[in-house]
Design a protein around this motif. Sequence first.
Motif, PDB file in Angstrom:
ATOM      1  N   HIS A  33      31.670  39.954  34.236  1.00  0.00           N
ATOM      2  CA  HIS A  33      31.617  41.131  35.102  1.00  0.00           C
ATOM      3  C   HIS A  33      31.755  40.791  36.579  1.00  0.00           C
ATOM      4  O   HIS A  33      32.015  41.673  37.401  1.00  0.00           O
ATOM      5  CB  HIS A  33      30.331  41.938  34.858  1.00  0.00           C
ATOM      6  N   HIS A  34      31.577  39.514  36.929  1.00  0.00           N
ATOM      7  CA  HIS A  34      31.749  39.096  38.327  1.00  0.00           C
ATOM      8  C   HIS A  34      33.219  38.953  38.711  1.00  0.00           C
ATOM      9  O   HIS A  34      33.536  38.879  39.907  1.00  0.00           O
ATOM     10  CB  HIS A  34      31.057  37.747  38.573  1.00  0.00           C
ATOM     11  N   ILE A  35      34.107  38.881  37.724  1.00  0.00           N
ATOM     12  CA  ILE A  35      35.494  38.544  37.985  1.00  0.00           C
ATOM     13  C   ILE A  35      36.308  39.813  38.236  1.00  0.00           C
ATOM     14  O   ILE A  35      36.375  40.694  37.370  1.00  0.00           O
ATOM     15  CB  ILE A  35      36.096  37.763  36.790  1.00  0.00           C
ATOM     16  N   PRO A  36      36.949  39.937  39.409  1.00  0.00           N
ATOM     17  CA  PRO A  36      37.718  41.147  39.703  1.00  0.00           C
ATOM     18  C   PRO A  36      38.822  41.406  38.676  1.00  0.00           C
ATOM     19  O   PRO A  36      39.055  42.553  38.286  1.00  0.00           O
ATOM     20  CB  PRO A  36      38.305  40.867  41.092  1.00  0.00           C
ATOM     21  N   GLU A  37      39.519  40.344  38.261  1.00  0.00           N
ATOM     22  CA  GLU A  37      40.570  40.449  37.246  1.00  0.00           C
ATOM     23  C   GLU A  37      40.143  39.620  36.032  1.00  0.00           C
ATOM     24  O   GLU A  37      40.543  38.465  35.880  1.00  0.00           O
ATOM     25  CB  GLU A  37      41.910  39.961  37.804  1.00  0.00           C
ATOM     26  N   PRO A  38      39.308  40.169  35.149  1.00  0.00           N
ATOM     27  CA  PRO A  38      38.745  39.378  34.045  1.00  0.00           C
ATOM     28  C   PRO A  38      39.791  38.829  33.086  1.00  0.00           C
ATOM     29  O   PRO A  38      39.530  37.849  32.388  1.00  0.00           O
ATOM     30  CB  PRO A  38      37.794  40.359  33.347  1.00  0.00           C
ATOM     31  N   ALA A  39      40.989  39.424  33.053  1.00  0.00           N
ATOM     32  CA  ALA A  39      42.046  38.880  32.199  1.00  0.00           C
ATOM     33  C   ALA A  39      42.354  37.431  32.567  1.00  0.00           C
ATOM     34  O   ALA A  39      42.677  36.617  31.689  1.00  0.00           O
ATOM     35  CB  ALA A  39      43.307  39.736  32.321  1.00  0.00           C
ATOM     36  N   GLU A  40      42.240  37.092  33.834  1.00  0.00           N
ATOM     37  CA  GLU A  40      42.539  35.728  34.272  1.00  0.00           C
ATOM     38  C   GLU A  40      41.541  34.731  33.680  1.00  0.00           C
ATOM     39  O   GLU A  40      41.927  33.628  33.271  1.00  0.00           O
ATOM     40  CB  GLU A  40      42.539  35.661  35.797  1.00  0.00           C
ATOM     41  N   MET A  41      40.278  35.107  33.619  1.00  0.00           N
ATOM     42  CA  MET A  41      39.270  34.242  33.013  1.00  0.00           C
ATOM     43  C   MET A  41      39.504  34.102  31.516  1.00  0.00           C
ATOM     44  O   MET A  41      39.415  32.996  30.965  1.00  0.00           O
ATOM     45  CB  MET A  41      37.869  34.790  33.280  1.00  0.00           C
ATOM     46  N   LEU A  42      39.812  35.206  30.843  1.00  0.00           N
ATOM     47  CA  LEU A  42      40.063  35.148  29.407  1.00  0.00           C
ATOM     48  C   LEU A  42      41.283  34.280  29.102  1.00  0.00           C
ATOM     49  O   LEU A  42      41.285  33.503  28.136  1.00  0.00           O
ATOM     50  CB  LEU A  42      40.263  36.552  28.854  1.00  0.00           C
ATOM     51  N   ARG A  43      42.322  34.412  29.916  1.00  0.00           N
ATOM     52  CA  ARG A  43      43.533  33.609  29.724  1.00  0.00           C
ATOM     53  C   ARG A  43      43.226  32.120  29.836  1.00  0.00           C
ATOM     54  O   ARG A  43      43.666  31.315  29.012  1.00  0.00           O
ATOM     55  CB  ARG A  43      44.575  34.015  30.758  1.00  0.00           C
TER      56      ARG A  43
END
Length: 220
Positions: free
Chosen positions: A124-134
Amino acid sequence: MLERRLEPEVMDDPVEAAAYQAMDHTQANEAFVLRLLELLGSEPTGAALDLGTGPGDIPILLCGRAPLLRITAIDLAQSMLNLAGTKIQSAGLADRIGLHLADVKRLPFADSAFDIVFSNTILHHIPEPAEMLREAGRVLRPGGVLLIRDLFRPPDRATLDRLVDHHAGNATAEQQRLFAESLHAALTPDELAVLAEQEGLGAAQIVLDTDRHMSLQMAG
């Protein structure tokens, strides 16, 4: 529907870090480690990566239950890494837990470098969480274990306020503020499912763990 409202990505203010550390996360941390051990099975071994380790509580707990694991723990906040380093040294685990200042959106590790990738309440801290998942999917070896647990956003402000009152009613005003902002910044389960599919993690399962936590998990 309550709209997602971003909070600061990095909790690197020493006062905020200390306020977070002072909150009692014992029950949630224990539940996270138990779920991860269930996914790992008996006698887990190999290299694990903790995305956004914060004050280091999860790696310390995990090392106590899985003595053959080696853990790399990263965070983008030096204040959190300082707290984690002190705890890890006190626990005598500096030879098994390596700390690194790194960004979960741009990991400095090779493809398929880890047998296990996990994260607790960081997404939830990540503005674009897709980048973390990738990135999590990229560094996880094929057939590895993934566990990303986070808060999920309630449907409306009244539900959010009830969650804060129920789970942080005896906390300080600052701790209540941090919790409320985290709930407001979180994804919904449906949003997480869309992003997981988009980033090649469609085989992972989404589990609603509590009235405020959900997990994206995959084993083998």
